[in-house]
Design a protein around this motif. Structure first.
Motif, PDB file in Angstrom:
ATOM      1  N   ASP A 493       0.858  -1.187   0.051  1.00  0.00           N
ATOM      2  CA  ASP A 493      -0.076  -0.008   0.079  1.00  0.00           C
ATOM      3  C   ASP A 493       0.876   1.202  -0.006  1.00  0.00           C
ATOM      4  O   ASP A 493       1.975   1.292   0.625  1.00  0.00           O
ATOM      5  CB  ASP A 493      -0.999  -0.037   1.204  1.00  0.00           C
ATOM      6  N   LEU A 494       0.395   2.213  -0.567  1.00  0.00           N
ATOM      7  CA  LEU A 494       1.450   3.600  -0.758  1.00  0.00           C
ATOM      8  C   LEU A 494       0.201   4.574  -0.434  1.00  0.00           C
ATOM      9  O   LEU A 494      -0.543   4.635  -1.361  1.00  0.00           O
ATOM     10  CB  LEU A 494       1.742   3.650  -2.049  1.00  0.00           C
ATOM     11  N   VAL A 521       6.290  -3.794  -8.696  1.00  0.00           N
ATOM     12  CA  VAL A 521       5.338  -3.044  -8.184  1.00  0.00           C
ATOM     13  C   VAL A 521       3.902  -3.482  -8.289  1.00  0.00           C
ATOM     14  O   VAL A 521       3.671  -3.878  -9.255  1.00  0.00           O
ATOM     15  CB  VAL A 521       5.379  -1.609  -8.793  1.00  0.00           C
ATOM     16  N   LYS A 522       3.148  -3.663  -7.262  1.00  0.00           N
ATOM     17  CA  LYS A 522       1.586  -4.420  -7.377  1.00  0.00           C
ATOM     18  C   LYS A 522       0.696  -3.087  -7.655  1.00  0.00           C
ATOM     19  O   LYS A 522       0.791  -2.194  -7.656  1.00  0.00           O
ATOM     20  CB  LYS A 522       1.381  -4.665  -5.595  1.00  0.00           C
ATOM     21  N   GLY A 523      -0.413  -3.788  -8.192  1.00  0.00           N
ATOM     22  CA  GLY A 523      -1.392  -2.909  -8.941  1.00  0.00           C
ATOM     23  C   GLY A 523      -1.822  -1.700  -8.090  1.00  0.00           C
ATOM     24  O   GLY A 523      -1.727  -0.615  -8.523  1.00  0.00           O
ATOM     25  N   PRO A 524      -2.339  -1.996  -6.831  1.00  0.00           N
ATOM     26  CA  PRO A 524      -2.764  -0.787  -6.060  1.00  0.00           C
ATOM     27  C   PRO A 524      -1.763   0.207  -5.949  1.00  0.00           C
ATOM     28  O   PRO A 524      -1.882   1.667  -5.788  1.00  0.00           O
ATOM     29  CB  PRO A 524      -3.077  -1.388  -4.781  1.00  0.00           C
ATOM     30  N   ARG A 526       1.036   0.537  -7.838  1.00  0.00           N
ATOM     31  CA  ARG A 526       1.117   1.181  -9.147  1.00  0.00           C
ATOM     32  C   ARG A 526       0.085   2.292  -9.547  1.00  0.00           C
ATOM     33  O   ARG A 526       0.379   3.522 -10.180  1.00  0.00           O
ATOM     34  CB  ARG A 526       0.942   0.002 -10.130  1.00  0.00           C
ATOM     35  N   ASP A 527      -1.322   2.204  -9.192  1.00  0.00           N
ATOM     36  CA  ASP A 527      -2.112   3.048  -9.399  1.00  0.00           C
ATOM     37  C   ASP A 527      -1.801   4.657  -8.665  1.00  0.00           C
ATOM     38  O   ASP A 527      -2.022   5.685  -9.609  1.00  0.00           O
ATOM     39  CB  ASP A 527      -3.572   2.675  -8.745  1.00  0.00           C
ATOM     40  N   VAL A 528      -1.448   4.459  -7.563  1.00  0.00           N
ATOM     41  CA  VAL A 528      -0.945   5.856  -6.832  1.00  0.00           C
ATOM     42  C   VAL A 528       0.180   6.450  -7.593  1.00  0.00           C
ATOM     43  O   VAL A 528       0.108   7.553  -8.068  1.00  0.00           O
ATOM     44  CB  VAL A 528      -0.700   5.416  -5.220  1.00  0.00           C
ATOM     45  N   ARG A 531      -0.903   8.261 -10.618  1.00  0.00           N
ATOM     46  CA  ARG A 531      -1.402   9.189 -10.446  1.00  0.00           C
ATOM     47  C   ARG A 531      -0.686  10.372 -10.059  1.00  0.00           C
ATOM     48  O   ARG A 531      -0.931  11.717 -10.153  1.00  0.00           O
ATOM     49  CB  ARG A 531      -2.841   9.195  -9.604  1.00  0.00           C
ATOM     50  N   SER A 532       0.357  10.038  -9.366  1.00  0.00           N
ATOM     51  CA  SER A 532       1.298  10.973  -8.713  1.00  0.00           C
ATOM     52  C   SER A 532       2.460  11.347 -10.105  1.00  0.00           C
ATOM     53  O   SER A 532       3.218  12.364  -9.702  1.00  0.00           O
ATOM     54  CB  SER A 532       1.895  10.875  -7.617  1.00  0.00           C
ATOM     55  N   VAL A 566       1.570  -2.427 -18.504  1.00  0.00           N
ATOM     56  CA  VAL A 566       0.320  -1.856 -17.940  1.00  0.00           C
ATOM     57  C   VAL A 566      -0.748  -2.069 -18.678  1.00  0.00           C
ATOM     58  O   VAL A 566      -0.772  -1.937 -19.918  1.00  0.00           O
ATOM     59  CB  VAL A 566       0.724  -0.410 -17.756  1.00  0.00           C
ATOM     60  N   SER A 579     -10.269  -3.907  -6.820  1.00  0.00           N
ATOM     61  CA  SER A 579      -8.625  -4.278  -6.605  1.00  0.00           C
ATOM     62  C   SER A 579      -7.798  -3.333  -6.127  1.00  0.00           C
ATOM     63  O   SER A 579      -6.573  -3.325  -6.023  1.00  0.00           O
ATOM     64  CB  SER A 579      -8.121  -5.316  -7.430  1.00  0.00           C
ATOM     65  N   ALA A 580      -8.294  -1.736  -6.176  1.00  0.00           N
ATOM     66  CA  ALA A 580      -7.563  -0.732  -5.944  1.00  0.00           C
ATOM     67  C   ALA A 580      -7.155  -0.634  -4.465  1.00  0.00           C
ATOM     68  O   ALA A 580      -7.718  -1.099  -3.807  1.00  0.00           O
ATOM     69  CB  ALA A 580      -8.302   0.652  -6.307  1.00  0.00           C
TER      70      ALA A 580
ATOM     71  N   HIS B 375      -3.757  17.613  -5.458  1.00  0.00           N
ATOM     72  CA  HIS B 375      -2.802  16.728  -5.681  1.00  0.00           C
ATOM     73  C   HIS B 375      -2.947  15.562  -4.856  1.00  0.00           C
ATOM     74  O   HIS B 375      -2.873  14.279  -5.589  1.00  0.00           O
ATOM     75  CB  HIS B 375      -1.546  17.219  -5.528  1.00  0.00           C
ATOM     76  N   HIS B 378      -6.008  13.614  -5.721  1.00  0.00           N
ATOM     77  CA  HIS B 378      -5.868  12.794  -7.178  1.00  0.00           C
ATOM     78  C   HIS B 378      -4.881  11.605  -7.130  1.00  0.00           C
ATOM     79  O   HIS B 378      -5.126  10.519  -7.561  1.00  0.00           O
ATOM     80  CB  HIS B 378      -5.014  13.868  -7.968  1.00  0.00           C
ATOM     81  N   VAL B 379      -3.851  11.704  -6.176  1.00  0.00           N
ATOM     82  CA  VAL B 379      -2.946  10.677  -5.943  1.00  0.00           C
ATOM     83  C   VAL B 379      -3.446   9.507  -5.231  1.00  0.00           C
ATOM     84  O   VAL B 379      -3.379   8.388  -5.643  1.00  0.00           O
ATOM     85  CB  VAL B 379      -1.490  11.104  -5.071  1.00  0.00           C
ATOM     86  N   HIS B 422      -5.755  -6.100   0.654  1.00  0.00           N
ATOM     87  CA  HIS B 422      -5.937  -6.481  -0.918  1.00  0.00           C
ATOM     88  C   HIS B 422      -5.523  -7.884  -1.033  1.00  0.00           C
ATOM     89  O   HIS B 422      -4.524  -8.410  -0.691  1.00  0.00           O
ATOM     90  CB  HIS B 422      -5.102  -5.580  -1.617  1.00  0.00           C
ATOM     91  N   ARG B 440      -6.283  -7.635 -13.578  1.00  0.00           N
ATOM     92  CA  ARG B 440      -5.504  -6.553 -14.390  1.00  0.00           C
ATOM     93  C   ARG B 440      -4.877  -7.006 -15.487  1.00  0.00           C
ATOM     94  O   ARG B 440      -4.801  -6.289 -16.481  1.00  0.00           O
ATOM     95  CB  ARG B 440      -4.651  -5.819 -13.475  1.00  0.00           C
ATOM     96  N   PHE B 441      -4.467  -8.396 -15.717  1.00  0.00           N
ATOM     97  CA  PHE B 441      -3.832  -8.887 -16.599  1.00  0.00           C
ATOM     98  C   PHE B 441      -4.619 -10.070 -17.300  1.00  0.00           C
ATOM     99  O   PHE B 441      -4.423 -10.946 -16.950  1.00  0.00           O
ATOM    100  CB  PHE B 441      -2.315  -9.176 -16.614  1.00  0.00           C
TER     101      PHE B 441
END
Lengths: 580, 580
Positions: A493-494, A521-524, A526-528, A531-532, A566, A579-580, B375, B378-379, B422, B440-441
């Protein structure tokens, strides 16, 4: 119909009741009743209530749970820790033996019921997660010692007031040691010896009932009352009557902490034992429906002269062992207790308090589980701290405050671990694609000038400072490093703070001329990063796994990169919610 | 000597002071002084203190920090949020403008100093980790709005008492709108326009000092006092004098919460800005020594007529930009302020309150950082909640309670995330050894009857119930599964509750005829499993990674297994302390 069955599970099992289940249910119902009559009175004494209240608490509550609960083996009724908590909550507000005391116990049961309902409506059965296994082991052991100590006066035939804390009780006992009645001690010791012996001989034997019969008979035959043995005295031969508890807003506030602790401790014990027998018998218990079921049981206790109840460990085990197949077993138990209330109570007049004390002491002795405590300490030394805190705090600060201190301690320790996570420098296990901690696997292969670091933590506001310092320290310790590969397999998580820290780490290492690569890098996460803008900034420096990263670094040419992997935005969008 | 230098960093930099640093330090010292004289008085007004207290707070504290602090650019002194917190703490206890008020401010500064020292002695600089970046952004914005609102009365020339909460202040302002003095409004608007304009033109220009000079001159030349413009009045031309604060135990208790919040908020602001400039100038700040340094500064404030201080954001930026190389810059600032106290104060008699109000409003306007808030949202959308809670709670409940509510909220959300982690079903990315989430894949390859599940969480008491349910649900959803491979890459930690849950999951899946394999178990988790017997129980079902596990399962023959890769016990033992 399915929704109704979920709310009223009896509609599920009763219409499909089969003849072949009746034998087991009948035996189990009888066996539990034989156990519950003496235990109910013993726990009533522990709760500071008249003996008949323990029997009342073993009637209507059981019927309501049988209608609404989801466990088929759970034996509901008074249990030791709940009774002690009841006594410690009410003793400061009313004198034992008064009508006011009984009234407040009923109010407390209703409050416990309401808290159960609220938690159930909020689907908040998960709150019990805050009570960890080590905390429960420590707490239960301390509670058992407090309960055992509270019964010593009955076993010694001493008259003394109930005291606030455990240490005060011990001090009072020592002060009154000169007043010991040796006949009472003889009755108590005989009762304990019989209970232990009979239990060893055959677990389902109604040992408590036998000991009640034997000691009551002995008192009458040998006129032990004249030699100072205290007995229960007259018990009314009444059936439980509806009595609406008086709502007294001035005491609700002072009872509330106790009601919360009773609910949590009671639900925790009940759901744990219910789950064990659900798994053994291949059905499911629903934690939120259990909250409703146990809440209803407590409502019944409050309106019919009882005190807080829950599913008890030992009686449930006996119920299951004796062959209970459905909640019908509990209904049979209730029928027998109602008969006992009318026919048996006159004979219980001469039942010695020492016998009930002995029943409580033997019942709680097994709650001090040294073997489990040793096992926990062996498995994970860090769990010793919350366990010890729960034990010591409960003995020293009391049964309500103790559990609070222990919960806060275990949450605090969890934060400490989150705050100072584990990291490892990685090397490749020869002949594989796998990378492991070089401190543990000294033969793991490394590439000069390249440091692979595994970050064993989610990166969030509680540990960003530590993660930043640790990463730069590791790079500095390694000396001549021009490339760092950070393995993100453990980063689950991030958050925004963590993302900002990663930007800063990247700035700092880049300034020092160190090339930074990320792997796995895991999906959730990677999403962050996407976006950043961190993902875009790293570009082809993000790799499928550590092996791919090391190969890319060694050859100075990218192989198949994660950046190319991706999934299309539409896929990300459609699965973000999942899955976010 | 090294230990002494760590405690008194001036011994490190002063003997090695170089001529070439003097130019920068001199310019910076002058620039900051030009900024600090008006800001010090403005923040004193915000804190409810007489103007000279702001100047006193800009002398001894700066000297002490220069001796003891570890940042070379940090500009210590009164800052906006600390001043507001001071006012909100003392206003309920004493009337503004009284000697008692000044006395309590000194006591508060000493309390803040003591808390700094205690945290420093406990090496507890990490407590600031509980304030996440989103919480700070929300909190700072709300505090800036509260501060700005508190200055509106000075800008409108309204006389009204300070109110408790922000909403009350707004209501009071509206009630008094009829009493607006338009000459004062003109002075205020002109001051704001000048401050903004001059700042845009050149950031290091002493715009506040210029505005002070211009508006003071205007008041005298145009006799604006006769038209209702309020001025500061006589300011004593005294140097700061030692005055031991009276220790009043009856108020210490009510000041304590404020002292804690002031310490945390102040230290947080200070350490953040100190770290930025340490990195830019390639040296280290030591968080625990900073606690001692800032504690000393507050002790100085308490003993020499000031109020709580810390390292300020904007003045530090100006200090660094103007070329500060060492803390000598701050000593030069102090020298100028001492001169100003003696020579300048007589001329400040006609300084309008509206000018100081304008200085505060312009200074805090930049603290409402909408861009950063957007920001963050968004992130990581999840960070919106603590940010919004911090903002709303601070406006609604006040500057002290608001931050508490926000911290508890962000810790609660962290727990919620820990509680519901998750998970992902994995497939192989074609042509690689890497496994990824099939949601995701979608093209990732799977083996029929085999489910690979990645558990993205440490397994501990807060989430064992969820993990157990989720794993059995996933297996049930997948339908016809005879083998489950659980990927442990994300399992960073395992406690006794988690270990017990894994045993139970294994029991349950084995009972259903499902074969369980584990992949990529990390050292600290492996240690727990080996001590609990789980590792031995799984035997050759533990694999190096998911790829090895899948290959072993597909071929029904084990390849190189992780079980063979356990390092010798001696190695484990010697590194347990390092990496357990």
């Amino acid at each position: 119909m399915r929704a109704l069955t979920a709310r009223l599970p009896i509609l599920g099992w009763l219409p499909r009741y089969q003849q072949r289940d009746l034998n087991g249910d009948l035996t189990a119902g009888l066996t539990v009743a034989a156990m519950l009559i003496p235990q109910g009175m013993a726990y009533a004494m522990l709760a500071g209530m008249p003996p008949e209240a323990g029997l009342y608490a073993s009637t209507v509550p059981l019927v309501l749970y049988a209608l609404i609960g989801t466990s088929r083996q759970l034996a509901v009724g008074p249990v030791a820790i709940m009774s002690l908590l009841t006594a410690s909550a009410i003793a400061p507000l009313a004198e034992e033996g008064t009508a006011r005391y009984v009234e407040l116990a009923a109010l407390l049961a209703v409050m416990v019921a309401v808290i159960h309902f609220v938690l159930g409506a909020l689907k908040a059965g998960w709150v019990v997660n805050f009570l960890s296994h080590p905390v429960l082991v420590g707490y239960t052991a301390a509670a058992a010692i407090i309960i055992g100590t509270s019964q010593v006066k009955h076993l010694l035939g001493i008259t003394m007031p109930s005291s606030e804390g455990w240490i005060e009780t011990v001090t009072e006992l020592v002060r009154h040691l000169g007043e010991v009645n040796w006949t009472t001690v003889a009755v108590g010791v005989a009762a304990i010896a019989l209970l232990v012996g009979l239990k060893r001989w055959k677990r389902t034997f109604p040992s408590a009932l036998a000991v009640v019969a034997l000691t009551t008979g002995a008192v009458q035959l040998l006129s032990l009352e004249d030699r100072g043995v205290k007995v229960l005295g007259e018990i009314p031969s009444d059936l439980p009557m509806l009595a609406v508890p008086s709502f007294d807003s001035s005491v609700v506030g002072s009872l509330l902490p106790a009601a919360l602790v009773i609910t949590l401790a009671g639900f925790m014990e009940s759901i744990a034992i219910a789950k064990v027998f659900a798994r053994k018998n291949r059905y499911e218990v629903d934690a939120n429906q259990e909250l409703i079921g146990l809440g209803s049981a407590n409502l019944g206790a409050g309106f019919f002269g009882g005190f807080p109840v829950t599913g008890g460990f030992s009686r449930t085990a006996v119920n299951a062992q004796a062959g209970a197949r459905t909640p019908l077993a509990s209904l049979i138990t209730v029928a027998i207790i109602l008969v006992a209330l009318v026919l048996l109570t006159p004979y219980l007049e001469s039942l010695p308090s020492a016998t009930l004390g002995a029943i409580v002491v033997v019942a709680v002795a097994s709650l001090v589980d040294w073997r489990e405590a040793r096992h926990i300490a062996h498995v994970n030394r860090a769990d010793l701290v919350p366990m010890a805190v729960a034990f010591v705090a409960t003995l020293a600060l009391g049964i309500e405050l103790g559990i609070g201190v222990a919960v806060v301690t275990s949450l605090g320790l969890l934060f400490l671990r989150l705050m100072k996570p584990h990291t490892a420098v990685l090397g490749r296990i020869a002949g594989t694609h796998a990378y492991r901690n070089v401190d543990r696997f000294p033969t793991a292969e490394r590439i000069p000038g390249v440091t692979a670091i595994r970050l064993d933590t989610s990166v969030n506001f509680v540990n960003v400072a530590f993660v930043k310092r640790r990463l730069t320290e590791l790079v500095a310790e390694e000396g001549d490093v021009d490339t760092v590969v950070i393995d993100f397999t453990g980063v689950n998580d991030l958050d925004a703070s963590g993302d900002q820290a990663l930007h800063e780490i990247l700035d700092e290492l880049t300034e020092r001329g160190v090339d930074v690569h990320l792997a796995t890098v895991k999906g959730p996460v990677r999403d962050v990063m996407m976006r950043s803008g961190l993902w875009q900034r790293l570009g082809r420096h993000v790799h499928l796994d550590v092996d791919a990263a090391m190969e890319s670094v060694a050859r100075h040419e990218p192989r198949l990169e994660a950046a190319e992997l991706v999934p299309p935005t539409s896929v990300i969008r459609s699965f973000r919610s999942v899955s976010a």
